[in-house]
Each structure stands twice: as structure tokens, then as C-alpha cells.
Design a protein around this motif. Structure first.
Motif, PDB file in Angstrom:
ATOM      1  N   VAL A  41       0.847  -1.199   0.000  1.00 51.95           N
ATOM      2  CA  VAL A  41       0.000   0.000   0.000  1.00 51.95           C
ATOM      3  C   VAL A  41       0.876   1.240   0.000  1.00 51.95           C
ATOM      4  O   VAL A  41       0.653   2.194  -0.741  1.00 51.95           O
ATOM      5  CB  VAL A  41      -0.955   0.001   1.222  1.00 51.95           C
ATOM      6  N   HIS A  61       2.616   1.786  -3.404  1.00 47.80           N
ATOM      7  CA  HIS A  61       1.712   2.093  -4.510  1.00 47.80           C
ATOM      8  C   HIS A  61       1.714   3.607  -4.786  1.00 47.80           C
ATOM      9  O   HIS A  61       1.540   4.399  -3.875  1.00 47.80           O
ATOM     10  CB  HIS A  61       0.304   1.621  -4.153  1.00 47.80           C
ATOM     11  N   GLY A  80      -0.416   5.453  -6.581  1.00 46.42           N
ATOM     12  CA  GLY A  80      -1.747   6.020  -6.409  1.00 46.42           C
ATOM     13  C   GLY A  80      -2.012   7.214  -7.308  1.00 46.42           C
ATOM     14  O   GLY A  80      -1.130   7.713  -7.998  1.00 46.42           O
ATOM     15  N   THR A  81      -3.259   7.641  -7.297  1.00 48.78           N
ATOM     16  CA  THR A  81      -3.674   8.823  -8.050  1.00 48.78           C
ATOM     17  C   THR A  81      -4.629   9.610  -7.169  1.00 48.78           C
ATOM     18  O   THR A  81      -5.105   9.121  -6.156  1.00 48.78           O
ATOM     19  CB  THR A  81      -4.406   8.421  -9.346  1.00 48.78           C
ATOM     20  N   ALA A 106      -2.703  11.047  -3.138  1.00 48.23           N
ATOM     21  CA  ALA A 106      -1.425  10.715  -3.774  1.00 48.23           C
ATOM     22  C   ALA A 106      -0.628  11.995  -4.035  1.00 48.23           C
ATOM     23  O   ALA A 106       0.584  12.030  -3.808  1.00 48.23           O
ATOM     24  CB  ALA A 106      -1.654   9.949  -5.069  1.00 48.23           C
ATOM     25  N   HIS A 137      -1.745   6.947   2.701  1.00 52.84           N
ATOM     26  CA  HIS A 137      -1.402   5.851   1.784  1.00 52.84           C
ATOM     27  C   HIS A 137      -2.641   5.027   1.453  1.00 52.84           C
ATOM     28  O   HIS A 137      -2.853   4.665   0.305  1.00 52.84           O
ATOM     29  CB  HIS A 137      -0.339   4.932   2.392  1.00 52.84           C
ATOM     30  N   ALA A 187      -4.907   6.960  -0.867  1.00 59.36           N
ATOM     31  CA  ALA A 187      -4.366   7.002  -2.231  1.00 59.36           C
ATOM     32  C   ALA A 187      -4.455   5.634  -2.899  1.00 59.36           C
ATOM     33  O   ALA A 187      -4.604   5.548  -4.118  1.00 59.36           O
ATOM     34  CB  ALA A 187      -2.907   7.477  -2.207  1.00 59.36           C
ATOM     35  N   PHE A 188      -4.377   4.560  -2.121  1.00 64.40           N
ATOM     36  CA  PHE A 188      -4.405   3.201  -2.660  1.00 64.40           C
ATOM     37  C   PHE A 188      -5.804   2.818  -3.156  1.00 64.40           C
ATOM     38  O   PHE A 188      -5.954   2.241  -4.228  1.00 64.40           O
ATOM     39  CB  PHE A 188      -3.934   2.222  -1.578  1.00 64.40           C
ATOM     40  N   LYS A 189      -6.815   3.141  -2.386  1.00 61.62           N
ATOM     41  CA  LYS A 189      -8.200   2.783  -2.727  1.00 61.62           C
ATOM     42  C   LYS A 189      -9.120   3.981  -2.518  1.00 61.62           C
ATOM     43  O   LYS A 189      -9.940   4.006  -1.596  1.00 61.62           O
ATOM     44  CB  LYS A 189      -8.689   1.624  -1.850  1.00 61.62           C
ATOM     45  N   PRO A 190      -9.017   5.016  -3.357  1.00 60.70           N
ATOM     46  CA  PRO A 190      -9.804   6.228  -3.127  1.00 60.70           C
ATOM     47  C   PRO A 190     -11.317   6.000  -3.114  1.00 60.70           C
ATOM     48  O   PRO A 190     -12.018   6.602  -2.308  1.00 60.70           O
ATOM     49  CB  PRO A 190      -9.407   7.165  -4.256  1.00 60.70           C
TER      50      PRO A 190
END
Length: 83
Positions: free
Chosen positions: A9, A12, A14-15, A19, A37, A40-43
Motif C-alpha cells: 500500500v 503504490h 496512487g492517483t 497521492a 497511503h 491514495a491506494f483505494k480512493p
């Protein structure tokens, strides 16, 4: 900053908003909350948690936002977490 327990995580890229905040904090050499984190990993998955937290900290309450921030900072410090 010590690595977190979820190395995949943290690594990653991210976007999105979190992120970008991580990148800016790293570039400036500033510490940042590790939960970023996860955001950003799973928005899409964490948007509900973000909305909840914002409502708790900034929504209507008998306590002013500053006092809620102080309580959160105190609790984080007691738990040895960055706030």
C-alpha cells in the motif's frame, strides 16, 4: 519515517488528491499521516471514511473544530502516532 505494515500500500503510487499530497510532503521533506497511503491506494473505498472524518471534525457540534483537533492530537500522541 518508519515503514508501515502494508508495504504494498505504501509503495503504490496512487492517483488523486491524497497521492498528490503524499508526493508534495515527500518533496518538501515533511512528515505526513500514514493513512494517506490507504486513501491514495483505494480512493473509492476510503471516500466514505474521509467523508465521515470530515463531518466529525468539521460538522456541527457543541465543541469547536479547534477543540476536536486538540482532542485528536492528544489521542494520537498518547498512541505514539503522528497527527
Amino acid at each position: 519515517m518508519d515503514p508501515m505494515f502494508l508495504k504494498g500500500v505504501e509503495a503504490h503510487q496512487g492517483t488523486g488528491h491524497y497521492a498528490d499530497m503524499i508526493r508534495r510532503a515527500r518533496e518538501a521533506g515533511r512528515p505526513f499521516s500514514r493513512i494517506w497511503h490507504l486513501f491514495a491506494f483505494k480512493p473509492k473505498v476510503t471516500s466514505a471514511l474521509s467523508t465521515f472524518t470530515e463531518a466529525v471534525m468539521r460538522g456541527p457540534s457543541p465543541l469547536p473544530s479547534g477543540m476536536r483537533e486538540l482532542i485528536a492530537a492528544f489521542t494520537s500522541r498518547r498512541n505514539h502516532c503522528l497527527f
